[in-house]
Design an enzyme around this catalytic site. Structure first.
Site, PDB file in Angstrom:
ATOM      1  N   LEU A  67       8.029   7.272  19.473  1.00  0.00           N
ATOM      2  CA  LEU A  67       8.240   7.093  20.912  1.00  0.00           C
ATOM      3  C   LEU A  67       6.969   6.551  21.572  1.00  0.00           C
ATOM      4  O   LEU A  67       6.992   5.533  22.239  1.00  0.00           O
ATOM      5  CB  LEU A  67       8.650   8.440  21.508  1.00  0.00           C
ATOM      6  CG  LEU A  67       9.667   8.433  22.628  1.00  0.00           C
ATOM      7  CD1 LEU A  67      10.875   7.583  22.285  1.00  0.00           C
ATOM      8  CD2 LEU A  67      10.103   9.865  22.922  1.00  0.00           C
ATOM      9  N   ASN A 122      -5.779   7.027  15.065  1.00  0.00           N
ATOM     10  CA  ASN A 122      -6.756   6.739  14.007  1.00  0.00           C
ATOM     11  C   ASN A 122      -7.343   5.362  14.264  1.00  0.00           C
ATOM     12  O   ASN A 122      -6.583   4.407  14.425  1.00  0.00           O
ATOM     13  CB  ASN A 122      -6.078   6.741  12.635  1.00  0.00           C
ATOM     14  CG  ASN A 122      -5.454   8.088  12.321  1.00  0.00           C
ATOM     15  OD1 ASN A 122      -6.089   9.120  12.513  1.00  0.00           O
ATOM     16  ND2 ASN A 122      -4.210   8.082  11.887  1.00  0.00           N
ATOM     17  N   CYS A 168      -2.466   7.130   8.944  1.00  0.00           N
ATOM     18  CA  CYS A 168      -1.398   6.434   9.685  1.00  0.00           C
ATOM     19  C   CYS A 168      -1.966   5.248  10.439  1.00  0.00           C
ATOM     20  O   CYS A 168      -2.946   5.370  11.160  1.00  0.00           O
ATOM     21  CB  CYS A 168      -0.795   7.344  10.745  1.00  0.00           C
ATOM     22  SG  CYS A 168       0.143   8.676  10.102  1.00  0.00           S
ATOM     23  N   SER A 185      10.757   6.982   9.152  1.00  0.00           N
ATOM     24  CA  SER A 185      10.126   6.829  10.465  1.00  0.00           C
ATOM     25  C   SER A 185      10.398   5.435  11.012  1.00  0.00           C
ATOM     26  O   SER A 185      10.157   4.435  10.340  1.00  0.00           O
ATOM     27  CB  SER A 185       8.615   7.052  10.318  1.00  0.00           C
ATOM     28  OG  SER A 185       7.962   6.860  11.552  1.00  0.00           O
ATOM     29  N   GLU A 225       0.825  -1.205   0.000  1.00  0.00           N
ATOM     30  CA  GLU A 225       0.000   0.000   0.000  1.00  0.00           C
ATOM     31  C   GLU A 225       0.859   1.255   0.000  1.00  0.00           C
ATOM     32  O   GLU A 225       1.922   1.300   0.604  1.00  0.00           O
ATOM     33  CB  GLU A 225      -0.903   0.001   1.229  1.00  0.00           C
ATOM     34  CG  GLU A 225      -1.723  -1.265   1.296  1.00  0.00           C
ATOM     35  CD  GLU A 225      -2.928  -1.162   2.194  1.00  0.00           C
ATOM     36  OE1 GLU A 225      -3.332  -0.044   2.541  1.00  0.00           O
ATOM     37  OE2 GLU A 225      -3.464  -2.224   2.532  1.00  0.00           O
ATOM     38  N   CYS A 280      -1.642  -0.572  15.675  1.00  0.00           N
ATOM     39  CA  CYS A 280      -1.410  -0.408  14.235  1.00  0.00           C
ATOM     40  C   CYS A 280      -1.974  -1.582  13.442  1.00  0.00           C
ATOM     41  O   CYS A 280      -1.670  -2.743  13.727  1.00  0.00           O
ATOM     42  CB  CYS A 280       0.084  -0.269  13.975  1.00  0.00           C
ATOM     43  SG  CYS A 280       0.499  -0.133  12.223  1.00  0.00           S
ATOM     44  N   GLY A 323       5.459  -1.374   7.273  1.00  0.00           N
ATOM     45  CA  GLY A 323       6.801  -1.883   7.522  1.00  0.00           C
ATOM     46  C   GLY A 323       7.667  -1.038   8.417  1.00  0.00           C
ATOM     47  O   GLY A 323       7.352   0.114   8.730  1.00  0.00           O
ATOM     48  N   GLU A 324       8.764  -1.645   8.838  1.00  0.00           N
ATOM     49  CA  GLU A 324       9.744  -0.975   9.690  1.00  0.00           C
ATOM     50  C   GLU A 324      11.014  -0.738   8.856  1.00  0.00           C
ATOM     51  O   GLU A 324      11.772  -1.671   8.586  1.00  0.00           O
ATOM     52  CB  GLU A 324      10.029  -1.859  10.915  1.00  0.00           C
ATOM     53  CG  GLU A 324      11.200  -1.425  11.756  1.00  0.00           C
ATOM     54  CD  GLU A 324      11.256   0.070  12.054  1.00  0.00           C
ATOM     55  OE1 GLU A 324      10.245   0.655  12.457  1.00  0.00           O
ATOM     56  OE2 GLU A 324      12.340   0.671  11.855  1.00  0.00           O
ATOM     57  N   CYS A 332       4.427  -6.066   8.325  1.00  0.00           N
ATOM     58  CA  CYS A 332       5.364  -5.560   9.333  1.00  0.00           C
ATOM     59  C   CYS A 332       5.437  -6.541  10.486  1.00  0.00           C
ATOM     60  O   CYS A 332       4.408  -7.028  10.951  1.00  0.00           O
ATOM     61  CB  CYS A 332       4.886  -4.200   9.844  1.00  0.00           C
ATOM     62  SG  CYS A 332       6.056  -3.436  11.006  1.00  0.00           S
ATOM     63  N   CYS A 389       3.452   8.597   0.925  1.00  0.00           N
ATOM     64  CA  CYS A 389       3.750   7.764   2.086  1.00  0.00           C
ATOM     65  C   CYS A 389       4.048   6.363   1.561  1.00  0.00           C
ATOM     66  O   CYS A 389       3.158   5.702   1.018  1.00  0.00           O
ATOM     67  CB  CYS A 389       2.543   7.775   3.018  1.00  0.00           C
ATOM     68  SG  CYS A 389       2.740   6.720   4.446  1.00  0.00           S
ATOM     69  N   CYS A 423       2.935  -3.564  16.714  1.00  0.00           N
ATOM     70  CA  CYS A 423       2.527  -2.526  17.666  1.00  0.00           C
ATOM     71  C   CYS A 423       1.018  -2.644  17.872  1.00  0.00           C
ATOM     72  O   CYS A 423       0.267  -2.887  16.927  1.00  0.00           O
ATOM     73  CB  CYS A 423       2.893  -1.137  17.144  1.00  0.00           C
ATOM     74  SG  CYS A 423       4.676  -0.945  16.896  1.00  0.00           S
TER      75      CYS A 423
END
Ligand code: SAH
Length: 358
Positions: free
Chosen positions: A227, A302, A345, A203, A106, A133, A173-174, A126, A119, A130
């Site tokens: 953070l 979100n 996000c 990020s 995406e 997410c 993803g990271e 990922c 973006c 988290c």
């Protein structure tokens, strides 16, 4: 940890003949045309057609001799195909792109009057999981190659028919689990697509040793660190990988990053009602950031389907912001765009109906 800082040449070896042309530098493309028995100047033509004209195959490069084009057959360059696109009322566009191996990623295009921000995803899925997410709920499949990242930017540019001014690595993803390819993509976007490094944001959730590793490349791109909590205990609850990485150590690595690169770091802080959005949290966060060259980006949560966190009220968000400002910390609030298209996000996880769309 040894780092090969020459990320561009890393891409072209050892399978240069089969490597996608997208993502390669002018010098690499010139080498390629010469190996095909063509004159050197065709390298520049190829380069322009790939990065400026957005050619999707060698067959469409009309300045190339017909015989050569026919010989090259389909001549894929490394572009994805558009699987699905949705447009939110605020003009944000979300794309599902199909990669050569059939996997879907995406990408989001976010226009304003003066900017077009893309973006991009850096992985398919990922592995960080988290809690807040959607991407993390869907698991992880593989890292993206640099050209698959660059392709996302070209796709959005071509769809909007507008220059891309900014790129943020805030899709799926990271990025720092895929540092070499992300850095190669940054270099290509900068040198070949023509986007200023300072208009690029990487990020990261922050992984032990990875910010230190990224610092060695001395990029001018901005680093944003997610953070999301004002103390270690709370961070561990929201971000599983934080269990192996004390907050103090993360902040230490960030300080070192600022020293090595001379660039400020942005800290991202998701605001979850009743979880991490109190005045005390803001004060605690401010204490950690004292003396730091930084900017805090507050991201009101979100909603995603899998969990029942709430977005705080505007009052509470503003109080949090004012508390930080009272401590002389630069703060902005990022109200995500594209909510209605599940493009904001944390919402990047295609629904079944989107995946099945033709
Ligand atoms: N892996 C990177 C990029 C992820 S997405 C990282 O963790 O930074 C970019 C930002 O969106 C991160 O700060 C992420 O924490 C945030 N985000 C994730 N889910 C969200 C949600 N539901 N609402 C608001 N922001 C979210």
């Amino acid at each position: 940890m040894t780092v090969n800082l020459d990320t561009r040449s890393e891409l072209s070896t050892p399978h240069a003949e089969n490597a996608p042309l997208l993502g390669q530098s002018l010098a690499q493309l010139t080498d390629w045309v010469v190996r095909q028995g063509q004159p050197k100047y065709r390298g520049k033509q190829l380069y322009q057609w790939i990065y400026q004209q957005g050619a999707r195959s060698l067959a469409e490069i009309s300045v190339f001799p017909k015989a050569w084009r026919e010989e090259m057959g389909e001549g894929a360059i490394g572009r994805s195909t558009l699987h699905y696109r949705s447009v939110a009322p605020d003009e944000t566009r979300k794309y599902l792109l199909r990669l050569a191996d059939g996997l879907i990623i995406e990408t989001v295009g976010i226009p304003t009057e003066n900017r077009l921000t893309v973006c991009v995803s850096s992985q398919v899925g990922c592995p960080m999981a988290c809690d807040f997410c959607a991407t993390g709920k869907g698991g992880f499949t593989r890292n993206l190659q640099a050209y698959e990242i660059v392709d996302q930017v070209l796709t959005v540019r071509d769809d909007f028919q507008r220059r891309v001014s900014n790129v943020v690595f805030m899709g799926m993803g990271e990025p720092l689990l895929n540092t070499a390819q992300v850095v190669a993509a940054v270099k290509c976007l900068n040198e070949d697509v023509g986007i200023g490094q300072r208009s690029l944001v990487i990020s990261t959730v922050g992984l032990q040793g990875r910010i230190h590793q990224l610092a060695q490349y001395k990029l001018q791109a901005t680093l944003a660190v997610s953070l999301h909590a004002s103390n270690q205990r709370q961070r561990e609850q929201l971000i599983p990988s934080a269990q192996h990485y004390p907050l103090q150590q993360l902040l230490e690595e960030c300080r070192e990053y600022v020293e090595i690169t001379g660039r400020r770091i942005t800290f991202e802080y998701i605001l979850l009602a009743g979880v991490n959005d109190s005045k005390e949290n803001a004060a605690e966060l401010a204490r950690h950031l004292r003396g730091f060259q930084t900017h805090v980006n507050l991201i009101p949560y979100n909603p995603i389907a899998e969990v029942d966190y709430q977005r705080p009220t505007r009052d509470r968000i503003n109080t949090f912001k004012k508390t930080l400002e009272g401590e002389n910390i630069a703060v902005s609030i990022r109200y995500s765009r594209g909510l209605e298209a599940d493009a904001a996000c944390g919402q990047l996880r295609a629904s079944r109906s989107q995946l099945e769309a033709v």
